[in-house]
Write an enzyme that holds these catalytic residues in place. Structure first.
Site, PDB file in Angstrom:
ATOM      1  N   GLU A 276      -0.560  -9.344  -0.078  1.00  0.00           N
ATOM      2  CA  GLU A 276      -1.993  -9.543   0.205  1.00  0.00           C
ATOM      3  C   GLU A 276      -2.793  -9.683  -1.091  1.00  0.00           C
ATOM      4  OE1 GLU A 276      -1.880  -6.055   2.711  1.00  0.00           O
ATOM      5  OE2 GLU A 276      -2.417  -7.239   4.468  1.00  0.00           O
TER       6      GLU A 276
ATOM      7  N   GLY B  42       0.632  -4.908   1.009  1.00  0.00           N
ATOM      8  CA  GLY B  42      -0.542  -5.038   0.136  1.00  0.00           C
ATOM      9  C   GLY B  42      -0.256  -5.848  -1.126  1.00  0.00           C
TER      10      GLY B  42
ATOM     11  N   GLU C 244       4.685  -4.503   7.606  1.00  0.00           N
ATOM     12  CA  GLU C 244       3.898  -3.468   8.281  1.00  0.00           C
ATOM     13  C   GLU C 244       4.329  -3.178   9.719  1.00  0.00           C
ATOM     14  OE1 GLU C 244       2.628  -5.871   6.415  1.00  0.00           O
ATOM     15  OE2 GLU C 244       1.151  -5.041   5.028  1.00  0.00           O
TER      16      GLU C 244
ATOM     17  N   ALA D  29       0.866  -1.177   0.000  1.00  0.00           N
ATOM     18  CA  ALA D  29       0.000   0.000   0.000  1.00  0.00           C
ATOM     19  C   ALA D  29       0.903   1.227   0.000  1.00  0.00           C
ATOM     20  CB  ALA D  29      -0.890  -0.027   1.227  1.00  0.00           C
TER      21      ALA D  29
HETATM   22  N1  CAA Z   1       4.504   3.153  -1.055  1.00  0.00           N
HETATM   23  C1  CAA Z   1       4.855   4.287  -1.669  1.00  0.00           C
HETATM   24  N2  CAA Z   1       5.943   4.397  -2.447  1.00  0.00           N
HETATM   25  C2  CAA Z   1       6.714   3.302  -2.590  1.00  0.00           C
HETATM   26  C3  CAA Z   1       6.417   2.097  -1.962  1.00  0.00           C
HETATM   27  C4  CAA Z   1       5.235   2.042  -1.157  1.00  0.00           C
HETATM   28  N3  CAA Z   1       4.821   0.912  -0.547  1.00  0.00           N
HETATM   29  N4  CAA Z   1       7.348   1.200  -2.275  1.00  0.00           N
HETATM   30  C5  CAA Z   1       8.230   1.843  -3.062  1.00  0.00           C
HETATM   31  N5  CAA Z   1       7.835   3.109  -3.275  1.00  0.00           N
HETATM   32  C6  CAA Z   1       8.508   4.135  -4.072  1.00  0.00           C
HETATM   33  C7  CAA Z   1       9.718   4.699  -3.339  1.00  0.00           C
HETATM   34  O1  CAA Z   1       9.326   5.689  -2.420  1.00  0.00           O
HETATM   35  C8  CAA Z   1      10.514   5.241  -4.481  1.00  0.00           C
HETATM   36  O2  CAA Z   1       9.952   6.475  -4.890  1.00  0.00           O
HETATM   37  P1  CAA Z   1      10.939   7.723  -5.257  1.00  0.00           P
HETATM   38  O3  CAA Z   1      11.723   7.243  -6.437  1.00  0.00           O
HETATM   39  O4  CAA Z   1       9.964   8.807  -5.570  1.00  0.00           O
HETATM   40  O5  CAA Z   1      11.780   7.962  -4.058  1.00  0.00           O
HETATM   41  C9  CAA Z   1      10.244   4.240  -5.600  1.00  0.00           C
HETATM   42  O6  CAA Z   1       9.057   3.567  -5.245  1.00  0.00           O
HETATM   43  C10 CAA Z   1      11.339   3.227  -5.763  1.00  0.00           C
HETATM   44  O7  CAA Z   1      11.549   2.614  -4.508  1.00  0.00           O
HETATM   45  P2  CAA Z   1      13.002   2.490  -3.810  1.00  0.00           P
HETATM   46  O8  CAA Z   1      13.888   3.603  -4.251  1.00  0.00           O
HETATM   47  O9  CAA Z   1      12.775   2.318  -2.344  1.00  0.00           O
HETATM   48  O10 CAA Z   1      13.499   1.128  -4.494  1.00  0.00           O
HETATM   49  P3  CAA Z   1      14.521   0.086  -3.874  1.00  0.00           P
HETATM   50  O11 CAA Z   1      14.846  -0.869  -4.957  1.00  0.00           O
HETATM   51  O12 CAA Z   1      15.651   0.761  -3.191  1.00  0.00           O
HETATM   52  O13 CAA Z   1      13.692  -0.693  -2.729  1.00  0.00           O
HETATM   53  C11 CAA Z   1      11.772  -1.816  -1.819  1.00  0.00           C
HETATM   54  C12 CAA Z   1      12.594  -1.478  -3.083  1.00  0.00           C
HETATM   55  C13 CAA Z   1      12.603  -2.749  -0.915  1.00  0.00           C
HETATM   56  C14 CAA Z   1      10.520  -2.547  -2.267  1.00  0.00           C
HETATM   57  C15 CAA Z   1      11.427  -0.521  -1.058  1.00  0.00           C
HETATM   58  O14 CAA Z   1      10.872   0.408  -1.975  1.00  0.00           O
HETATM   59  C16 CAA Z   1      10.441  -0.716   0.052  1.00  0.00           C
HETATM   60  O15 CAA Z   1      10.828  -1.195   1.118  1.00  0.00           O
HETATM   61  N6  CAA Z   1       9.159  -0.325  -0.176  1.00  0.00           N
HETATM   62  C17 CAA Z   1       8.149  -0.399   0.837  1.00  0.00           C
HETATM   63  C18 CAA Z   1       7.689  -1.832   1.067  1.00  0.00           C
HETATM   64  C19 CAA Z   1       6.666  -1.871   2.173  1.00  0.00           C
HETATM   65  O16 CAA Z   1       6.974  -1.591   3.323  1.00  0.00           O
HETATM   66  N7  CAA Z   1       5.425  -2.260   1.840  1.00  0.00           N
HETATM   67  C20 CAA Z   1       4.347  -2.377   2.791  1.00  0.00           C
HETATM   68  C21 CAA Z   1       3.528  -1.111   2.795  1.00  0.00           C
HETATM   69  S1  CAA Z   1       2.355  -1.081   4.100  1.00  0.00           S
HETATM   70  C22 CAA Z   1       1.028  -1.968   3.524  1.00  0.00           C
HETATM   71  O17 CAA Z   1       1.039  -2.531   2.456  1.00  0.00           O
HETATM   72  C23 CAA Z   1      -0.170  -1.951   4.441  1.00  0.00           C
HETATM   73  C24 CAA Z   1      -1.271  -2.868   4.075  1.00  0.00           C
HETATM   74  O18 CAA Z   1      -1.242  -4.051   4.333  1.00  0.00           O
HETATM   75  C25 CAA Z   1      -2.493  -2.350   3.491  1.00  0.00           C
END
Ligand code: CAA
Length: 258
Positions: free
Chosen positions: A111, A108, A131, A63
């Site tokens: 999920e 998400g 999360e 998400a």
């Molecule tokens: N939400 C918003 N933006 C996201 C995102 C997310 N979940 N995942 C990645 N992005 C964005 C980053 O912010 C980045 O944007 P910018 O270029 O504008 O800075 C872009 O995508 C590329 O990401 P990274 O530079 O971080 O890429 P990376 O290769 O270094 O890392 C990754 C990849 C390990 C997937 C890392 O992006 C990451 O950890 N993302 C978040 C994963 C996460 O925690 N997901 C769970 C979200 S909570 C949820 O989902 C709740 C639910 O159950 C409903």
């Protein structure tokens, strides 16, 4: 649909989440587009759907954290319900849905994969529920479906520890059915979808309903659900065609979905 592409190839529908700049993260617009794509699938023609992510890096990275960062309790609850309702719709979608997980399937994203009937993935796929490390619980069904799919002990280890797992471990714990090199993933998904699409569509739909609904109730009731859906098949032309072909020692040419 701005964030989701839809294509049909024969009896197979392909839904591609397309927000690569944010690794296909799910905000309300993306979720709405996913729902619209499923609503647009013509189940009189389409017999299996594949869900995948655009690009070679990410299925769905979760998400949208930026969108969630300022949410109040009420907005958080609303967002959870918004996603959950759509994912439940996918889980109960009339025809089988295959997740072709082509990279990150986090939060998400995992999920979304879990509300599909079958998951296959590429070698670079990463699965997890990060999360707890962000100060929230999984919110689109992760606390429920992960435990049901891989068992509570392993699910709790992943969820409490916010520990991601790679494709080989996802295969070992039964989260995915198979792992392929990235360049072979979509062909494998298509082959699987076409194998399903070759069978009698009403029977396949009834199988999905029987398995899903049966898993939610106790065995005596579950067996009754199967009996009803089994009986219903005998009203179809496909049952007559399938059994006649067998008795005449030939392969059925094609099922007609009626
Ligand atoms: N939400 C918003 N933006 C996201 C995102 C997310 N979940 N995942 C990645 N992005 C964005 C980053 O912010 C980045 O944007 P910018 O270029 O504008 O800075 C872009 O995508 C590329 O990401 P990274 O530079 O971080 O890429 P990376 O290769 O270094 O890392 C990754 C990849 C390990 C997937 C890392 O992006 C990451 O950890 N993302 C978040 C994963 C996460 O925690 N997901 C769970 C979200 S909570 C949820 O989902 C709740 C639910 O159950 C409903």
């Amino acid at each position: 649909m701005g964030y989701v592409d839809y294509a049909a190839e024969g009896h197979v529908g392909i839904i591609t989440i397309n927000r690569p700049k944010a690794l296909n993260a799910l905000n309300e617009d993306v979720l709405r587009d996913i729902e619209t794509a499923f609503d647009a699938v013509d189940c009189s023609e389409i017999r299996a759907v594949i869900v995948t992510g655009a690009g070679e890096k990410s299925f769905v990275a979760g998400a949208d954290i930026a969108a969630m960062s300022t949410m109040t309790k009420e907005q958080g609850e609303h967002f959870g319900k918004f996603g959950n309702d759509i994912f439940r719709k996918i889980e109960t979608f009339p025809v089988p849905v295959i997740a072709a997980v082509n990279g990150f399937a986090l939060g998400g994203g995992n999920e979304l994969a879990m509300c599909c009937d079958i998951r296959i993935c590429s070698e670079n796929a990463v699965f997890g529920q990060p999360e707890a490390g962000l100060g929230i619980t999984p919110g689109f069904g992760g606390t429920q479906r992960l435990a049901r799919l891989i068992g509570p002990g392993k699910a709790k280890e992943m969820v409490y520890g916010a520990r991601n797992i790679k494709a080989d471990e996802a295969y070992r714990v039964g989260l995915v059915n198979a792992v392929y090199p990235q360049e072979e993933l979509m062909a494998a998904a298509m082959k699987l979808a076409q194998t399903i699409a070759k069978n009698a569509p009403i029977a396949v739909r009834n199988c999905k309903k029987a398995i899903n609904e049966g898993l939610e109730v106790e065995m005596d009731r579950a067996i009754e659900i199967e009996e009803k859906l089994f009986g219903d098949c005998f009203e179809t032309q496909d049952q007559k065609d399938g059994m006649t072909a067998f008795l005449e020692k030939r392969k059925v040419e094609a099922f007609h979905n009626r």
